[in-house]
Motif scaffolding. Structure first.
Motif, PDB file in Angstrom:
ATOM      1  N   VAL A 157       0.799  -1.026   0.062  1.00  0.00           N
ATOM      2  CA  VAL A 157       0.135   0.007  -0.046  1.00  0.00           C
ATOM      3  C   VAL A 157       1.146   1.147  -0.014  1.00  0.00           C
ATOM      4  CG1 VAL A 157      -1.854  -1.064   1.282  1.00  0.00           C
ATOM      5  CG2 VAL A 157      -0.180   0.066   2.668  1.00  0.00           C
ATOM      6  N   PRO A 158       0.465   2.536  -0.272  1.00  0.00           N
ATOM      7  CA  PRO A 158       1.054   3.824  -0.244  1.00  0.00           C
ATOM      8  C   PRO A 158       1.512   3.976   1.142  1.00  0.00           C
ATOM      9  CG  PRO A 158      -0.556   3.739  -1.620  1.00  0.00           C
ATOM     10  CD  PRO A 158      -1.120   2.689  -0.961  1.00  0.00           C
ATOM     11  N   PHE A 159       2.620   4.533   1.516  1.00  0.00           N
ATOM     12  CA  PHE A 159       3.075   4.789   2.885  1.00  0.00           C
ATOM     13  C   PHE A 159       4.119   5.792   2.800  1.00  0.00           C
ATOM     14  CE2 PHE A 159       5.586   0.786   1.849  1.00  0.00           C
ATOM     15  CZ  PHE A 159       6.775   1.258   1.943  1.00  0.00           C
ATOM     16  N   VAL A 160       4.317   6.659   4.169  1.00  0.00           N
ATOM     17  CA  VAL A 160       5.196   7.253   4.338  1.00  0.00           C
ATOM     18  C   VAL A 160       5.842   6.914   5.856  1.00  0.00           C
ATOM     19  CG1 VAL A 160       6.010   9.677   4.733  1.00  0.00           C
ATOM     20  CG2 VAL A 160       4.183   9.326   3.226  1.00  0.00           C
ATOM     21  N   LEU A 161       6.824   6.582   5.823  1.00  0.00           N
ATOM     22  CA  LEU A 161       7.659   5.686   7.044  1.00  0.00           C
ATOM     23  C   LEU A 161       8.845   6.649   7.435  1.00  0.00           C
ATOM     24  CD1 LEU A 161       7.327   2.195   6.453  1.00  0.00           C
ATOM     25  CD2 LEU A 161       5.799   3.547   7.524  1.00  0.00           C
TER      26      LEU A 161
END
Length: 310
Positions: A157-161
């Motif tokens: 899935v799209p993510f910003v980590l």
């Protein structure tokens, strides 16, 4: 430390924590614009005002906002984060890299931010919340990713980590992901359609970004959330320019909406192809990709909902 602050801390220590939490949990949630008061013992009280939603951070679908707790929470979150996080972002990354990050997030790419300083790391990831308005991130976002949750780097899935350290295990999972190295002010794997009119946007943002960059040396001596009045003004202007740009990014969606008048209520159907055809050819690749995101779908639903209920 001021005498008043020392007195406050002293009272906080003396108050039984269980009683304090019980009083807080039993209190009614204040309405927007109301003042909340919590007594600490007999002599001191805490006061907190729940701010009214600012139009800059209020998304389409305003008629539903007061009934949707999560939507209102997003607005409050964006307002509380707006200045100090953006100041930290501009002190850490070049303007070109900031717009590259924004571009990637708008297209819901998988993004990893590396920074050993935990406060700066959290601020940079959280700055995306106010930066994206009037759009809102719809997928996974972790300002600081715990070691036990590094498996999210392989999430489909799209993510910003946000990640503090590049351990061998982390590096092996980041192949193919867009990576932002805050310490080196560098970005890798940034391959996607560019934002429309990027050069004009950079020109408008440059003076405000420069003002915040000038405070970088002095900022290391204070907590990341503490900024000067000049930084506050620059961050506010930076966000105002960017909000104006993003608000016009899709044009007026109502011009490309067919309204059906039913027996009970009006409904609208958005014509994607009509919007694409109205754009200049050089802007179409980005907009085609953007219109496939969940972020755009939620935004368009809000615009059409407001239009049909007007």
């Amino acid at each position: 430390m001021s005498a008043e602050l020392c007195k406050t801390i002293s009272h906080l220590v003396q108050v039984d924590s269980a009683s304090l939490l019980s009083a807080y949990r039993s209190s009614p949630v204040p309405s927007p614009g109301e003042l909340y008061r919590l007594m600490l013992g007999d002599l001191y009280r805490l006061e907190f005002e729940r701010v009214l939603p600012h139009p800059q951070y209020t998304p389409p679908g305003r008629s539903k906002l007061q009934h949707e707790v999560l939507s209102y929470a997003e607005v409050e979150c964006a307002q509380q984060l707006q200045l100090w996080t953006v100041a930290a972002l501009c002190r850490s990354l070049s303007l070109e890299n900031i717009l590259t990050v924004l571009n990637a997030v708008l297209l819901e790419k998988q993004l990893v931010v590396f920074c050993p300083h935990i406060g700066t790391l959290a601020a940079i990831v959280l700055s995306l919340v106010p930066l994206l308005r009037p759009f809102s991130w719809q997928s996974l976002m972790l300002p600081v990713t715990p070691t036990t949750m590094m498996g999210f780097l392989e999430a489909p899935v799209p993510f910003v980590l946000g990640v503090q350290y590049k351990t061998p295990g982390v590096v092996s999972r980041c192949h193919g992901l867009m990576r932002v190295n805050v310490y080196k002010n560098g970005i890798k794997n940034a391959s996607f359609p560019s934002l429309p009119n990027t050069r004009q946007l950079m020109h408008a943002l440059a003076p405000h970004h420069s003002t915040m960059c000038e405070a970088a040396e002095l900022a290391v001596e204070r907590p990341v959330h503490v900024i000067t009045p000049d930084e506050e003004a620059a961050a506010s202007n930076f966000l105002s320019v960017l909000h104006g740009y993003l608000s016009q990014l899709c044009g007026d969606l109502r011009l490309h909406t067919i309204v059906n008048v039913g027996m009970t209520k009006r409904t609208g159907v958005f014509m994607k192809d009509a919007l694409i055809d109205s754009l200049q050819p050089k802007d179409r690749p980005f907009m085609k990709a953007f219109m496939e995101t969940q972020m755009f779908a939620v935004y368009a639903d809000g615009v059409i909902s407001d239009y049909c209920e007007a």
